[in-house]
Design an enzyme around this catalytic site. Structure first.
Site, PDB file in Angstrom:
ATOM      1  N   LYS A  60      21.680 -51.933 -20.017  1.00  0.00           N
ATOM      2  CA  LYS A  60      21.018 -53.013 -19.279  1.00  0.00           C
ATOM      3  C   LYS A  60      19.529 -52.690 -19.114  1.00  0.00           C
ATOM      4  CE  LYS A  60      25.287 -54.466 -17.109  1.00  0.00           C
ATOM      5  NZ  LYS A  60      26.217 -54.514 -15.971  1.00  0.00           N
ATOM      6  N   ASP A  88      24.504 -61.353 -11.238  1.00  0.00           N
ATOM      7  CA  ASP A  88      25.857 -61.201 -11.801  1.00  0.00           C
ATOM      8  C   ASP A  88      26.702 -62.457 -11.548  1.00  0.00           C
ATOM      9  OD1 ASP A  88      26.556 -58.905 -13.229  1.00  0.00           O
ATOM     10  OD2 ASP A  88      26.609 -57.661 -11.423  1.00  0.00           O
ATOM     11  N   GLN A 148      26.447 -52.042 -10.270  1.00  0.00           N
ATOM     12  CA  GLN A 148      27.437 -51.847 -11.330  1.00  0.00           C
ATOM     13  C   GLN A 148      28.807 -51.569 -10.698  1.00  0.00           C
ATOM     14  OE1 GLN A 148      26.801 -52.317 -14.579  1.00  0.00           O
ATOM     15  NE2 GLN A 148      28.894 -51.864 -15.144  1.00  0.00           N
TER      16      GLN A 148
HETATM   17  N1  GUN Z   1      31.444 -53.826 -14.444  1.00  0.00           N
HETATM   18  C1  GUN Z   1      32.040 -54.367 -15.541  1.00  0.00           C
HETATM   19  N2  GUN Z   1      31.432 -55.504 -15.902  1.00  0.00           N
HETATM   20  C2  GUN Z   1      30.431 -55.694 -15.031  1.00  0.00           C
HETATM   21  C3  GUN Z   1      29.435 -56.702 -14.890  1.00  0.00           C
HETATM   22  O1  GUN Z   1      29.341 -57.680 -15.649  1.00  0.00           O
HETATM   23  N3  GUN Z   1      28.569 -56.532 -13.866  1.00  0.00           N
HETATM   24  C4  GUN Z   1      28.654 -55.473 -13.026  1.00  0.00           C
HETATM   25  N4  GUN Z   1      27.760 -55.412 -12.030  1.00  0.00           N
HETATM   26  N5  GUN Z   1      29.546 -54.534 -13.116  1.00  0.00           N
HETATM   27  C5  GUN Z   1      30.437 -54.651 -14.108  1.00  0.00           C
END
Ligand code: GUN
Length: 287
Positions: free
Chosen positions: A49, A116, A93
């Site tokens: 990211k 998100d 996350q």
């Molecule tokens: N863990 C697995 N997929 C995601 C996601 O799309 N966003 C976040 N913040 N954590 C995750």
């Protein structure tokens, strides 16, 4: 004709478009990325990211916190970032360590910075067709279907899985696109009778290679949201697989996403898009 949906290529195009927009406008949106603990998969995702941010010209502020971080400390950090005008998007996350309640964390993020799209407000906006952040993975699936000119309106779409992150928002998005949507889950009876009617089958079940050719009809579009680690020694050198048994399904599908290189890269591309939208929303409301 090639049946493979190239998510890597579509994600690259989306990120390129965002980079150009940001460059042309001379702006600098900023995303705060919070990681609690040192889960290896989460660390890889967070690093990817951050790399995508750098590519697009989005600033990223990284908060890598020890696994002993308390819920209170994390909520305080989120509160500080909510108030910080330099920060446009906040991402924690998941999963967080067991002593932290993920729902409290998600709800603590300001709805205006919820890139998100996991908060109740974002989910509610999607449900009633109002503007809001859409979770990145389902948004990425829609982008893939549009990129490959897949007709959605009036088609039978089966979404396998009902998580808040993928299955439920995916179903709402397909409904918004005028598909006839069915959601299956672990309590569904005669599941193959349902999945075999799907023109578009979206698999988000979290079980490696569960969906073989006996689940699908000829010519279906198959979207595989799953990602699982494999022992390469036992899998012809393959490190990853999806929820779909790709080799079994390939000949029957009209289009199919591979794992890796299908839905995965789209999640990050859509996060970049949401971060730019967050910047725009915040700067509009400030006049
Ligand atoms: N863990 C697995 N997929 C995601 C996601 O799309 N966003 C976040 N913040 N954590 C995750």
């Amino acid at each position: 004709m090639d049946r493979i949906i190239d998510g890597k290529a579509v994600a690259a195009r989306v990120k390129e478009e965002i980079k150009n927009k940001i460059e042309e406008r001379g702006i600098k949106p900023v995303l705060a990325v919070i990681l609690v603990g040192d889960d290896p998969a989460s660390t890889v995702y967070v690093n990817n990211k951050k790399k995508a941010c750098e590519f697009c010209g989005i600033g990223s502020k990284s908060y890598e916190l020890p696994s002993e971080t308390t819920e209170e400390e994390l909520l305080k950090l989120i509160d500080r970032l909510n108030k910080d005008k330099e920060i446009n998007g906040i991402l924690v996350q998941l999963p967080v360590p067991k002593h932290i309640d993920p729902d409290k964390v998600i709800e603590a993020i300001s709805p205006t910075k919820d890139v998100d799209g996991f908060s109740t407000q974002s989910a509610g906006a999607l449900m009633v067709g109002k503007k809001g952040f859409v979770p990145c993975t389902p948004a990425g699936v829609i982008e893939l279907l549009h990129s490959y000119n897949v007709e959605i309106s009036g088609k039978n779409c089966v979404v396998m899985g009902r998580s808040n992150i993928v299955g439920k928002p995916m179903a709402m998005l397909m409904l918004r696109e005028n598909a006839t949507v069915t959601v299956t889950h672990t309590k569904t009876k005669d599941i193959k009778e349902i999945t075999k009617r799907a023109d578009i089958l979206i698999a988000a079940v979290g079980k490696p290679r569960m969906i073989d050719q006996s689940y699908i009809k000829d010519g279906a579009v198959i979207i595989d949201v799953g990602i699982h680690r494999l022992d390469p020694a036992e899998n012809n050198g393959k490190k990853l697989c999806g929820d779909v048994d790709y080799d079994s399904v390939y000949d029957k599908a009209s289009l199919i996403t591979p794992v890796p290189g299908g839905v995965g890269p789209m999640t990050i591309a859509m996060l970049m898009k949401n971060t730019l939208s967050a910047y725009d929303m915040q700067n509009k409301s400030q006049g």
